[in-house]
Design a protein around this motif. Structure first.
Motif, PDB file in Angstrom:
ATOM      1  N   TYR A 112       0.833  -1.209   0.000  1.00  0.00           N
ATOM      2  CA  TYR A 112       0.000   0.000   0.000  1.00  0.00           C
ATOM      3  C   TYR A 112       0.868   1.260   0.000  1.00  0.00           C
ATOM      4  CZ  TYR A 112      -4.572  -2.148   0.968  1.00  0.00           C
ATOM      5  OH  TYR A 112      -5.739  -2.837   0.900  1.00  0.00           O
ATOM      6  N   LEU A 113       1.962   1.220   0.787  1.00  0.00           N
ATOM      7  CA  LEU A 113       2.850   2.376   0.919  1.00  0.00           C
ATOM      8  C   LEU A 113       3.844   2.491  -0.236  1.00  0.00           C
ATOM      9  CD1 LEU A 113       3.612   2.069   4.738  1.00  0.00           C
ATOM     10  CD2 LEU A 113       1.999   3.606   3.629  1.00  0.00           C
ATOM     11  N   ARG A 114       3.703   1.593  -1.239  1.00  0.00           N
ATOM     12  CA  ARG A 114       4.584   1.571  -2.418  1.00  0.00           C
ATOM     13  C   ARG A 114       6.037   1.265  -2.047  1.00  0.00           C
ATOM     14  NH1 ARG A 114       0.029   1.822  -3.821  1.00  0.00           N
ATOM     15  NH2 ARG A 114      -0.806   2.817  -5.695  1.00  0.00           N
ATOM     16  N   ASP A 115       6.230   0.533  -0.949  1.00  0.00           N
ATOM     17  CA  ASP A 115       7.576   0.095  -0.553  1.00  0.00           C
ATOM     18  C   ASP A 115       7.779  -1.295  -1.162  1.00  0.00           C
ATOM     19  OD1 ASP A 115       9.921  -0.786   0.656  1.00  0.00           O
ATOM     20  OD2 ASP A 115       9.454   0.164   2.580  1.00  0.00           O
ATOM     21  N   ARG A 116       8.315  -1.329  -2.394  1.00  0.00           N
ATOM     22  CA  ARG A 116       8.406  -2.579  -3.138  1.00  0.00           C
ATOM     23  C   ARG A 116       9.284  -3.604  -2.431  1.00  0.00           C
ATOM     24  NH1 ARG A 116      11.972  -4.891  -6.431  1.00  0.00           N
ATOM     25  NH2 ARG A 116      11.210  -6.288  -8.072  1.00  0.00           N
ATOM     26  N   HIS A 117      10.455  -3.168  -1.942  1.00  0.00           N
ATOM     27  CA  HIS A 117      11.402  -4.117  -1.342  1.00  0.00           C
ATOM     28  C   HIS A 117      10.795  -4.781  -0.103  1.00  0.00           C
ATOM     29  CE1 HIS A 117      15.158  -5.856   0.014  1.00  0.00           C
ATOM     30  NE2 HIS A 117      14.957  -5.299   1.207  1.00  0.00           N
ATOM     31  N   GLN A 118      10.247  -3.981   0.802  1.00  0.00           N
ATOM     32  CA  GLN A 118       9.691  -4.539   2.040  1.00  0.00           C
ATOM     33  C   GLN A 118       8.458  -5.398   1.753  1.00  0.00           C
ATOM     34  OE1 GLN A 118      11.107  -4.707   4.878  1.00  0.00           O
ATOM     35  NE2 GLN A 118      11.103  -2.777   6.015  1.00  0.00           N
ATOM     36  N   GLY A 119       7.548  -4.863   0.922  1.00  0.00           N
ATOM     37  CA  GLY A 119       6.315  -5.586   0.665  1.00  0.00           C
ATOM     38  C   GLY A 119       6.546  -6.944   0.041  1.00  0.00           C
ATOM     39  N   MET A 120       7.351  -7.011  -1.048  1.00  0.00           N
ATOM     40  CA  MET A 120       7.589  -8.280  -1.726  1.00  0.00           C
ATOM     41  C   MET A 120       8.402  -9.232  -0.851  1.00  0.00           C
ATOM     42  SD  MET A 120       5.835  -7.689  -4.329  1.00  0.00           S
ATOM     43  CE  MET A 120       6.121  -9.170  -5.274  1.00  0.00           C
ATOM     44  N   SER A 121       9.290  -8.675  -0.008  1.00  0.00           N
ATOM     45  CA  SER A 121      10.070  -9.519   0.901  1.00  0.00           C
ATOM     46  C   SER A 121       9.155 -10.262   1.868  1.00  0.00           C
ATOM     47  CB  SER A 121      11.073  -8.659   1.681  1.00  0.00           C
ATOM     48  OG  SER A 121      11.710  -9.431   2.680  1.00  0.00           O
ATOM     49  N   TYR A 122       8.174  -9.572   2.446  1.00  0.00           N
ATOM     50  CA  TYR A 122       7.223 -10.231   3.359  1.00  0.00           C
ATOM     51  C   TYR A 122       6.377 -11.255   2.604  1.00  0.00           C
ATOM     52  CZ  TYR A 122       8.119  -7.324   7.468  1.00  0.00           C
ATOM     53  OH  TYR A 122       8.695  -6.740   8.562  1.00  0.00           O
ATOM     54  N   TYR A 123       5.950 -10.944   1.373  1.00  0.00           N
ATOM     55  CA  TYR A 123       5.156 -11.895   0.581  1.00  0.00           C
ATOM     56  C   TYR A 123       5.918 -13.203   0.365  1.00  0.00           C
ATOM     57  CZ  TYR A 123       1.483  -8.571  -0.799  1.00  0.00           C
ATOM     58  OH  TYR A 123       0.420  -7.730  -0.814  1.00  0.00           O
ATOM     59  N   PHE A 124       7.203 -13.083  -0.035  1.00  0.00           N
ATOM     60  CA  PHE A 124       7.970 -14.294  -0.329  1.00  0.00           C
ATOM     61  C   PHE A 124       8.286 -15.080   0.943  1.00  0.00           C
ATOM     62  CE2 PHE A 124       8.825 -12.316  -4.471  1.00  0.00           C
ATOM     63  CZ  PHE A 124       8.641 -13.416  -5.290  1.00  0.00           C
ATOM     64  N   ARG A 125       8.469 -14.405   2.086  1.00  0.00           N
ATOM     65  CA  ARG A 125       8.659 -15.138   3.345  1.00  0.00           C
ATOM     66  C   ARG A 125       7.418 -15.951   3.676  1.00  0.00           C
ATOM     67  NH1 ARG A 125      10.455 -10.852   7.734  1.00  0.00           N
ATOM     68  NH2 ARG A 125      10.240 -12.693   9.089  1.00  0.00           N
ATOM     69  N   ALA A 126       6.239 -15.374   3.442  1.00  0.00           N
ATOM     70  CA  ALA A 126       4.993 -16.111   3.682  1.00  0.00           C
ATOM     71  C   ALA A 126       4.883 -17.308   2.741  1.00  0.00           C
ATOM     72  CB  ALA A 126       3.792 -15.179   3.490  1.00  0.00           C
ATOM     73  N   LEU A 127       5.285 -17.144   1.470  1.00  0.00           N
ATOM     74  CA  LEU A 127       5.222 -18.245   0.504  1.00  0.00           C
ATOM     75  C   LEU A 127       6.148 -19.386   0.912  1.00  0.00           C
ATOM     76  CD1 LEU A 127       4.313 -19.484  -2.174  1.00  0.00           C
ATOM     77  CD2 LEU A 127       6.148 -18.207  -3.304  1.00  0.00           C
ATOM     78  N   ARG A 128       7.349 -19.053   1.381  1.00  0.00           N
ATOM     79  CA  ARG A 128       8.297 -20.105   1.783  1.00  0.00           C
ATOM     80  C   ARG A 128       7.746 -20.927   2.950  1.00  0.00           C
ATOM     81  NH1 ARG A 128      12.149 -16.104   0.365  1.00  0.00           N
ATOM     82  NH2 ARG A 128      12.244 -15.289   2.488  1.00  0.00           N
ATOM     83  N   ILE A 129       7.057 -20.298   3.884  1.00  0.00           N
ATOM     84  CA  ILE A 129       6.459 -21.050   4.991  1.00  0.00           C
ATOM     85  C   ILE A 129       5.353 -21.959   4.473  1.00  0.00           C
ATOM     86  CG2 ILE A 129       5.088 -20.844   7.102  1.00  0.00           C
ATOM     87  CD1 ILE A 129       6.653 -18.374   7.814  1.00  0.00           C
ATOM     88  N   GLY A 130       4.525 -21.458   3.551  1.00  0.00           N
ATOM     89  CA  GLY A 130       3.475 -22.287   2.971  1.00  0.00           C
ATOM     90  C   GLY A 130       4.030 -23.507   2.262  1.00  0.00           C
ATOM     91  N   GLN A 131       5.153 -23.311   1.546  1.00  0.00           N
ATOM     92  CA  GLN A 131       5.793 -24.439   0.863  1.00  0.00           C
ATOM     93  C   GLN A 131       6.353 -25.435   1.877  1.00  0.00           C
ATOM     94  OE1 GLN A 131       8.591 -22.230  -1.484  1.00  0.00           O
ATOM     95  NE2 GLN A 131       7.214 -22.044  -3.242  1.00  0.00           N
ATOM     96  N   ALA A 132       6.967 -24.928   2.953  1.00  0.00           N
ATOM     97  CA  ALA A 132       7.527 -25.822   3.973  1.00  0.00           C
ATOM     98  C   ALA A 132       6.423 -26.630   4.658  1.00  0.00           C
ATOM     99  CB  ALA A 132       8.313 -25.013   5.009  1.00  0.00           C
TER     100      ALA A 132
END
Length: 651
Positions: free
Chosen positions: A136-156
């Motif tokens: 929402y805040l247009r912080d691409r690095h932080q936002g996508m970093s949190y998304y991919f951390r969530a995806l890695r947990i889902g895969q695990a």
């Protein structure tokens, strides 16, 4: 425009949107509300209230917040930590549109609870929620970093339903930052997985529509948006409907059709107002303002322009507060880290002082020289013990090798001894028959006696040939064992390979027994791509498993105890995230528990003498495990059937 006037406009618009259309509760919500009237443990009620909040989030955020607060209060009263973390997350989601700073604080509290109780699923949910705020805040690095951390947990966790949501959010994030190719890649992955799991796809269809619109694929974009609207309406998802309506309105604006754009933008604005989705109201109002500025009338332009200003003042004013709180949060984190470093330094100094005291004590007592002498003696003894240990280890390894070689040789000798003994026995009998016929000819020629002796001689020669072939099969199996895993892997169609070997096994048994019939069923994964394997070796494994399955169902049929019994073989392929599974199942006689542990041992067989060498399953196990790095396991119920499961890694 004064701030109070903007706030008044905001309140009037939201109330009018709620008045125009009452929130229709979905069937799942009705069911949950009925369950809430029943008696249940407090911990179960906390989770039920969170589920009700989830359902209301797609319909009306104020109701979602109310149920989340009830769940949070009850969880804290009964000290239910998992329920507290779930309720904090739901409350943050309900407040995200009206107070970003408070929502982020709630998500962080929920994440702390999840980490303290080691709840990986709740951790992933909060990482995704925090990522949405940074996007929402247009912080691409932080936002996508949190998304991919969530995806890695889902895969695990191998939670495919969670992975659908994470993949779609990543695609929407890339779309927001105009990385269209990446957005399309992750949305297509999410759509394929959602189709297989039969989960909602309204957000994914919207994301695919966004990609198609930005890539100039107008017809596909229209189709995706309309399918997203239809599914959102079907499941009562107002927020999803807003996204798709605004996307469709944007497309019509680009096509130069302002009337259609205005129509769908108004529908999107009403859906967002009904849900309390301020950001959706802003997006729809912005489109309406642009269209009315180009087309008229002026009063409509002023109406929606005022609404845009009110939304921006509410949303972006809070985002500024959010940035200030983020800076303060970072400063507090740095101060906390500095204090921790200082405490660690003091602890280190105390440790050094203690060690210095110990060393001084040793020097004063005068034990250093004695300690050194003892250390040398101990080292010498250790070296001697180590040498003895290595020698003993070498001897044990050699003995183990010799024991294995002796066991293998004994197995080969035992298996070859049977057919060779029969060969010797029938050869001796044949010699006696020849002597007898020669003696009969010298005495008196008897045609009937000659025919009987010659028929016996012919049968003996057939037996000699049969047992000679069995000895050849044993030797061939041993040679195949020695060649396992030496060929080069190449990409192969596993569906076609399984189909071909099932057919070959069935035709082979039908040639031996033309009266035999069985039902052959296949369930092949249509999305299974060519997989790198040694096709010849893996085909040998599939042929052996299918042949054994057909043998088992034929044995059960021949027992004749079940008049309505129909032999059936089922072969299934499926690709998981990083593996391919092939299953061969039969409804034959099954394998007893006492036998199941031995079936992969060389020369072990339950078939009668002459029908098997006992090397097929042993060879198959070596090809799968040693040659392909996979696993071959058996699941069986005696009297009901057997299933062999091959699992091959894709990497």
């Amino acid at each position: 425009m004064p701030a109070w006037f903007r706030l008044l406009i905001l309140l009037v618009v939201l109330l009018s949107g709620m008045g125009r259309r009452a929130v229709a509760q979905s069937q799942p919500l009705d069911k949950l509300m009925r369950q809430a009237q029943l008696p249940m443990p407090d911990s179960s009620r906390v989770l039920l209230l969170c589920q009700i909040s989830d359902q209301y989030w797609a319909l009306r955020t104020d109701s979602a917040g109310a149920y989340a607060r009830r769940a949070l209060a009850l969880a804290r009263r009964i000290h239910y930590r998992h329920g507290e973390g779930e309720a904090l997350n739901r409350l943050g989601a309900a407040l995200r549109e009206s107070n970003l700073a408070q929502a982020l604080e709630l998500f962080q509290q929920s994440l702390h609870v999840a980490e303290s109780i080691h709840d990986r699923a709740l951790q992933a949910q909060n990482l995704r929620s925090i990522g949405i705020i940074y996007v929402y805040l247009r912080d691409r690095h932080q936002g996508m970093s949190y998304y991919f951390r969530a995806l890695r947990i889902g895969q695990a966790l191998q939670d495919e339903r969670r992975m659908v949501i994470e993949l779609s959010n990543i695609g929407l994030g890339y779309d927001l930052f105009n990385q269209v190719d990446s957005a399309r890649y992750y949305q297509e992955q999410a759509y394929a997985l959602a189709q297989r799991l039969h989960t909602p796809t309204n957000y994914i269809l919207y994301g695919l529509g966004q990609v198609a619109r930005k890539q100039g694929r107008t017809a596909q974009a229209l189709d995706f948006y309309r399918r997203s609207i239809a599914e959102s309406r079907q499941i009562g998802h107002e927020r999803g409907a807003n996204f798709a309506y605004v996307g469709l309105a944007t497309l019509y604006q680009q096509l130069g059709r302002p009337d259609s754009s205005i129509y769908y933008a108004r529908l999107g604005c009403r859906a967002a107002q009904s849900n309390g989705f301020l950001r959706g109201v802003l997006n729809a109002s912005t489109l309406l303002t642009q269209n009315f500025q180009a087309k008229g009338p002026a009063d409509s332009t002023l109406k929606y322009q005022s609404l845009v200003l009110a939304m921006k003042d509410t949303l972006f004013g809070q985002e500024k507060v959010m940035h200030l709180q983020s800076i303060d949060y970072n400063a507090r984190e740095r101060a906390r880290q500095a204090a921790a470093d200082q405490a660690a330094l003091k602890t280190r100094y105390r440790t050094y002082a203690l060690l210095a005291g110990v060393v001084a004590l040793l020097l004063l007592v005068g034990l250093l020289a004695r300690h050194e002498r003892q250390q040398r003696q101990t080292n010498a003894a250790l070296q001697e013990s180590l040498a003895e240990l290595k020698a003993t280890q070498f001897q044990l390894v050699q003995r183990e090798k010799m024991a294995f070689l002796g066991e293998l040789t004994a197995g080969v000798a035992h298996e070859l001894q049977n057919p060779l003994g029969f060969v010797k026995q029938f050869a001796a009998v044949s010699t006696d028959l020849i002597d007898e016929i020669n003696g009969a000819q010298r005495l008196a020629r008897d045609g009937k006696l000659e025919r009987e002796i010659l028929d016996g001689l012919k049968q003996n020669l057939l037996n000699i040939s049969q047992h000679g072939q069995r000895a050849t099969a044993i030797i061939k199996g041993m040679l195949e064992h020695s060649r396992t895993g030496t060929a080069q892997r190449e990409a192969a169609d596993l569906n076609a390979l399984a189909q071909e070997n099932l057919r070959l096994a069935y035709e082979g048994l039908r040639n031996h027994d033309p009266q035999f019939n069985a039902t052959l069923t296949t369930h092949f994964d249509e999305h299974l791509a060519p997989t790198p394997v040694v096709a010849q070796d893996l085909g040998r494994v599939l042929l052996n498993l299918c042949t054994n399955a057909l043998y088992a169902v034929r044995q059960r049929q021949q027992q004749g105890n079940e008049p309505g019994y129909t032999p059936e073989i089922t072969v299934t392929t499926r690709r998981a995230f990083d593996t391919v599974t092939i299953r061969v199942r039969d409804n034959g006689t099954g394998i007893p528990e006492s036998v199941k542990a031995k079936i992969f041992q060389p020369f072990f067989t339950t078939k009668p003498v002459g029908e098997g060498t006992g090397l097929g399953l042993s060879l198959s196990h070596d090809i799968v495990s040693t040659g392909h790095g996979g696993t071959l396991v058996v699941e069986s119920q005696e009297g009901e059937g057997t299933e062999f499961v091959i699992t091959l890694p894709l990497n």
